[in-house]
Motif scaffolding. Structure first.
Motif, PDB file in Angstrom:
ATOM      1  N   SER A 306       0.928  -1.279   0.037  1.00  0.00           N
ATOM      2  CA  SER A 306      -0.001  -0.242  -0.012  1.00  0.00           C
ATOM      3  C   SER A 306       1.007   1.257   0.057  1.00  0.00           C
ATOM      4  O   SER A 306       2.134   1.374   0.352  1.00  0.00           O
ATOM      5  CB  SER A 306      -0.803  -0.033   1.263  1.00  0.00           C
ATOM      6  OG  SER A 306      -0.104   0.122   2.244  1.00  0.00           O
ATOM      7  N   PHE A 307       0.173   2.497  -0.479  1.00  0.00           N
ATOM      8  CA  PHE A 307       0.890   3.658  -0.325  1.00  0.00           C
ATOM      9  C   PHE A 307       0.092   4.619   0.250  1.00  0.00           C
ATOM     10  O   PHE A 307      -1.061   4.701  -0.168  1.00  0.00           O
ATOM     11  CB  PHE A 307       1.528   3.998  -1.760  1.00  0.00           C
ATOM     12  CG  PHE A 307       2.350   5.456  -1.825  1.00  0.00           C
ATOM     13  CD1 PHE A 307       3.295   5.596  -0.822  1.00  0.00           C
ATOM     14  CD2 PHE A 307       1.720   6.492  -2.460  1.00  0.00           C
ATOM     15  CE1 PHE A 307       4.173   6.891  -1.003  1.00  0.00           C
ATOM     16  CE2 PHE A 307       2.377   7.653  -2.379  1.00  0.00           C
ATOM     17  CZ  PHE A 307       3.680   7.947  -1.712  1.00  0.00           C
ATOM     18  N   VAL A 308       0.406   5.401   1.305  1.00  0.00           N
ATOM     19  CA  VAL A 308      -0.332   6.578   1.668  1.00  0.00           C
ATOM     20  C   VAL A 308       0.466   8.024   1.450  1.00  0.00           C
ATOM     21  O   VAL A 308       1.474   8.119   2.079  1.00  0.00           O
ATOM     22  CB  VAL A 308      -0.574   6.405   3.187  1.00  0.00           C
ATOM     23  CG1 VAL A 308      -1.266   7.601   3.821  1.00  0.00           C
ATOM     24  CG2 VAL A 308      -1.204   5.119   3.524  1.00  0.00           C
ATOM     25  N   SER A 331      -1.779  -1.773  -9.891  1.00  0.00           N
ATOM     26  CA  SER A 331      -1.981  -3.159  -9.313  1.00  0.00           C
ATOM     27  C   SER A 331      -3.022  -3.666  -8.777  1.00  0.00           C
ATOM     28  O   SER A 331      -3.700  -2.696  -8.088  1.00  0.00           O
ATOM     29  CB  SER A 331      -0.719  -3.230  -8.481  1.00  0.00           C
ATOM     30  OG  SER A 331      -0.739  -4.242  -7.713  1.00  0.00           O
ATOM     31  N   MET A 332      -3.553  -4.806  -8.714  1.00  0.00           N
ATOM     32  CA  MET A 332      -4.763  -5.298  -8.042  1.00  0.00           C
ATOM     33  C   MET A 332      -4.289  -5.690  -6.530  1.00  0.00           C
ATOM     34  O   MET A 332      -5.206  -5.808  -5.938  1.00  0.00           O
ATOM     35  CB  MET A 332      -5.399  -6.490  -8.984  1.00  0.00           C
ATOM     36  CG  MET A 332      -5.722  -6.248 -10.274  1.00  0.00           C
ATOM     37  SD  MET A 332      -7.210  -4.937 -10.135  1.00  0.00           S
ATOM     38  CE  MET A 332      -8.420  -6.127  -9.572  1.00  0.00           C
ATOM     39  N   LYS A 421      11.619  -0.630 -16.208  1.00  0.00           N
ATOM     40  CA  LYS A 421      12.529  -0.895 -15.173  1.00  0.00           C
ATOM     41  C   LYS A 421      11.854  -1.757 -14.203  1.00  0.00           C
ATOM     42  O   LYS A 421      10.774  -2.581 -14.542  1.00  0.00           O
ATOM     43  CB  LYS A 421      13.147   0.504 -14.538  1.00  0.00           C
ATOM     44  CG  LYS A 421      14.057   1.123 -15.380  1.00  0.00           C
ATOM     45  CD  LYS A 421      14.656   2.534 -14.670  1.00  0.00           C
ATOM     46  CE  LYS A 421      15.387   3.104 -15.583  1.00  0.00           C
ATOM     47  NZ  LYS A 421      16.093   4.242 -14.976  1.00  0.00           N
ATOM     48  N   LYS A 422      12.338  -1.790 -13.032  1.00  0.00           N
ATOM     49  CA  LYS A 422      11.932  -2.637 -12.046  1.00  0.00           C
ATOM     50  C   LYS A 422      10.264  -2.515 -11.561  1.00  0.00           C
ATOM     51  O   LYS A 422       9.810  -1.265 -11.754  1.00  0.00           O
ATOM     52  CB  LYS A 422      12.609  -2.613 -10.713  1.00  0.00           C
ATOM     53  CG  LYS A 422      13.849  -3.404 -10.806  1.00  0.00           C
ATOM     54  CD  LYS A 422      14.362  -3.198  -9.208  1.00  0.00           C
ATOM     55  CE  LYS A 422      15.867  -3.960  -9.535  1.00  0.00           C
ATOM     56  NZ  LYS A 422      16.516  -4.203  -8.157  1.00  0.00           N
ATOM     57  N   SER A 423       9.459  -3.606 -11.617  1.00  0.00           N
ATOM     58  CA  SER A 423       8.106  -3.401 -11.144  1.00  0.00           C
ATOM     59  C   SER A 423       8.065  -3.630  -9.479  1.00  0.00           C
ATOM     60  O   SER A 423       8.766  -4.741  -9.006  1.00  0.00           O
ATOM     61  CB  SER A 423       7.234  -4.490 -11.690  1.00  0.00           C
ATOM     62  OG  SER A 423       6.068  -4.793 -10.986  1.00  0.00           O
ATOM     63  N   ILE A 424       7.557  -2.943  -8.742  1.00  0.00           N
ATOM     64  CA  ILE A 424       7.439  -2.976  -7.412  1.00  0.00           C
ATOM     65  C   ILE A 424       6.774  -4.031  -6.938  1.00  0.00           C
ATOM     66  O   ILE A 424       7.067  -5.045  -5.946  1.00  0.00           O
ATOM     67  CB  ILE A 424       6.842  -1.763  -6.545  1.00  0.00           C
ATOM     68  CG1 ILE A 424       7.670  -0.490  -7.039  1.00  0.00           C
ATOM     69  CG2 ILE A 424       6.681  -1.856  -5.014  1.00  0.00           C
ATOM     70  CD1 ILE A 424       7.058   0.902  -6.570  1.00  0.00           C
ATOM     71  N   GLU A 425       5.592  -4.353  -7.617  1.00  0.00           N
ATOM     72  CA  GLU A 425       4.949  -5.725  -7.404  1.00  0.00           C
ATOM     73  C   GLU A 425       5.646  -6.792  -7.754  1.00  0.00           C
ATOM     74  O   GLU A 425       5.761  -8.047  -6.537  1.00  0.00           O
ATOM     75  CB  GLU A 425       3.475  -5.692  -8.219  1.00  0.00           C
ATOM     76  CG  GLU A 425       2.633  -7.047  -7.907  1.00  0.00           C
ATOM     77  CD  GLU A 425       1.405  -7.102  -8.796  1.00  0.00           C
ATOM     78  OE1 GLU A 425       1.104  -8.065  -9.266  1.00  0.00           O
ATOM     79  OE2 GLU A 425       0.951  -5.891  -9.171  1.00  0.00           O
TER      80      GLU A 425
END
Length: 494
Positions: A306-308, A331-332, A421-425
């Protein structure tokens, strides 16, 4: 590690003799019976004496062992409620003229150019009490407050007022605390164009300290400040940009002191030491802390991450936020709480903790500065923090966070995130369940170290668990000893 709560002792009433045993209504005719009753009374009284002695020893043992995170520097009985000082040198609190601290609160509505601080300075800086609705917390607690992120200096002052290591005799002290509300003052004059006026209270403080005999003995090396704002707010230079800062930390006498701040200057802050931003939980007892740890450990976490937070404009280090927002929206497996102007869940402490307590990983991007309070909210919620800059935590909070960074957090270099580049998921999905659980246990075990105990806790209960203030005092004791002896006190420069 989790703290073990001592098993409850049996009720003393079980061991007390009845009134008929102690004071019989009729005289016993049989001397053997009278002798038997006399022996019984003696046995019961001796039992009570033994149990009372055992309870006293148990209480003493608990007070000495529950601060397991501290290395004992000295053990001294001081004049604060006859309690024992463990883990720190005795310290003295300056009784500053009110314009340096409490006098500022008389104009609390003008202490911040963005918000009215009056509700936030209430309850010794804890702010307004809140009723917890977090699913993981099964019942309301009196230890939850809507605490402002830039108010640590007030909370520390209140905690130290009741701390068992405090002494009222400066000749007994090895540490000296200067309770200057520099952060509240700085935020009240951010837009002051007259630099002399903006610096005036900081200059007055230094003049005051230099007039004090205790400051001059060691040239301030045994003195410390606590500031609720970032070091950048006190390091204006003639050639650098003006972000509303004053010159407090650049003044030579202050450079001799130790400065606690929620964000240190990583390259020049040799005498600066990072302390956690205050979150919303201020337990009054070890039992409350352990109850929260247990409940957050059992929390169900349906979200991978999650991101707040919201976007930032015109800041190079905030570009990563745009990428995080984009990836989270796409992202789901991500829950986004987007902050902005107007009504937002970001301003509801329990809504923020609700999301974090349901998330396995919490993304921590730099914002207006390198650090953010959200890092400590996520630890409080048992959510593993994901960092994109080493200066968000690793170079800041060496007293409070483990040296082994991968034991409690995930690091993704912000330069590795972006188009193609990189996917956080994908990075988070590659972390095994076993490693994730180990990290979560480590995070939950950090809660006591990044928590500010309720200021009244040391009065209500003679048990400490080594909170932010206790750890700072223990570390300051070491640093002052090394500074005065002429040793290099181990800067945390990068």
């Amino acid at each position: 590690m989790f703290f073990r709560k001592p098993s409850p002792t049996s009720s003393l009433n079980y061991y007390l003799p009845s009134s008929s045993d102690l004071f019989p209504k009729t005289k016993d005719k049989d001397p053997n019976i009278a002798l038997t009753k006399l022996n019984k009374i003696k046995y019961l009284l001796l039992s009570c004496l033994f149990i009372a002695t055992w309870l006293i020893l148990l209480r003493l043992w608990l007070s000495l062992t529950t601060t397991t995170t501290l290395t004992t520097t000295t053990t001294t009985t001081l004049n604060n409620h006859n309690k024992t000082c463990v883990g720190s040198y005795p310290f003295y609190i300056y009784n500053l003229p009110p314009q340096f601290n409490l006098g500022l609160l008389e104009h609390c509505n003008n202490l911040n150019i963005y918000t009215n601080m009056c509700p936030h300075v209430a309850n010794n800086g804890l702010g307004q009490p809140i009723v917890t609705t977090v699913t993981a917390l099964s019942s309301p607690s009196s230890s939850w407050f809507a605490t402002h992120q830039f108010i640590a200096e007030m909370i520390i002052h209140a905690r130290l007022e009741n701390h068992p290591c405090r002494t009222w005799d400066p000749s007994e002290a090895r540490l000296f605390y200067v309770p200057f509300y520099g952060g509240l003052y700085a935020s009240s004059v951010f837009r002051e164009a007259n630099l002399t006026q903006r610096d005036s209270l900081a200059v007055d403080l230094v003049d005051y300290l230099q007039s004090q005999p205790w400051f001059n003995i060691n040239e301030g090396k045994d003195h410390f400040l606590a500031l609720g704002r970032t070091a950048w707010d006190f390091m204006r230079t003639p050639s650098g940009p003006d972000f509303g800062a004053n010159i407090l930390l650049n003044m030579p006498p202050v450079k001799n002191m130790s400065v606690l701040t929620v964000e240190r200057q990583p390259w020049q802050g040799k005498n600066q030491f990072g302390i956690p931003y205050p979150s919303y939980f201020h337990p009054r007892s070890l039992a409350e802390l352990m109850t929260w740890q247990k409940q957050i450990c059992d929390s169900t976490r349906p979200y991978l991450f999650s991101f707040v937070g919201g976007t930032r404009h015109g800041l190079e280090k905030a570009k990563i936020r745009d990428e995080i927002l984009k990836q989270c929206k796409n992202s789901m497996k991500c829950e986004l709480v987007q902050c902005g102007n107007g009504a937002s869940k970001c301003h509801d402490p329990m809504a923020v903790l609700e999301v974090m307590s349901k998330s396995r990983f919490c993304l921590q991007a730099p914002g207006d500065s390198f650090t953010r309070r959200s890092t400590f909210d996520s630890i409080l919620a048992g959510c593993i923090p994901v960092f994109f800059s080493s200066h968000t935590a690793y170079t800041q909070y060496a007293w409070y966070l483990p040296d082994e960074k991968n034991t409690y957090s995930v690091f993704i270099d912000e330069n590795d995130c972006g188009e193609g580049k990189k996917s956080i998921e994908e990075v988070l999905m590659r972390i095994s369940k076993e490693d994730e659980e180990k990290m979560r246990v480590a995070v939950i075990n950090l809660i006591h170290k990044v928590t500010y105990m309720h200021p009244n806790a040391s009065v209500v209960e003679d048990v400490s668990f080594g909170d932010v203030v206790d750890i700072a005092l223990e570390r300051l004791s070491r640093i002052v000893e090394e500074k005065i002896s002429g040793k290099d006190f181990g800067s945390e420069e990068v």
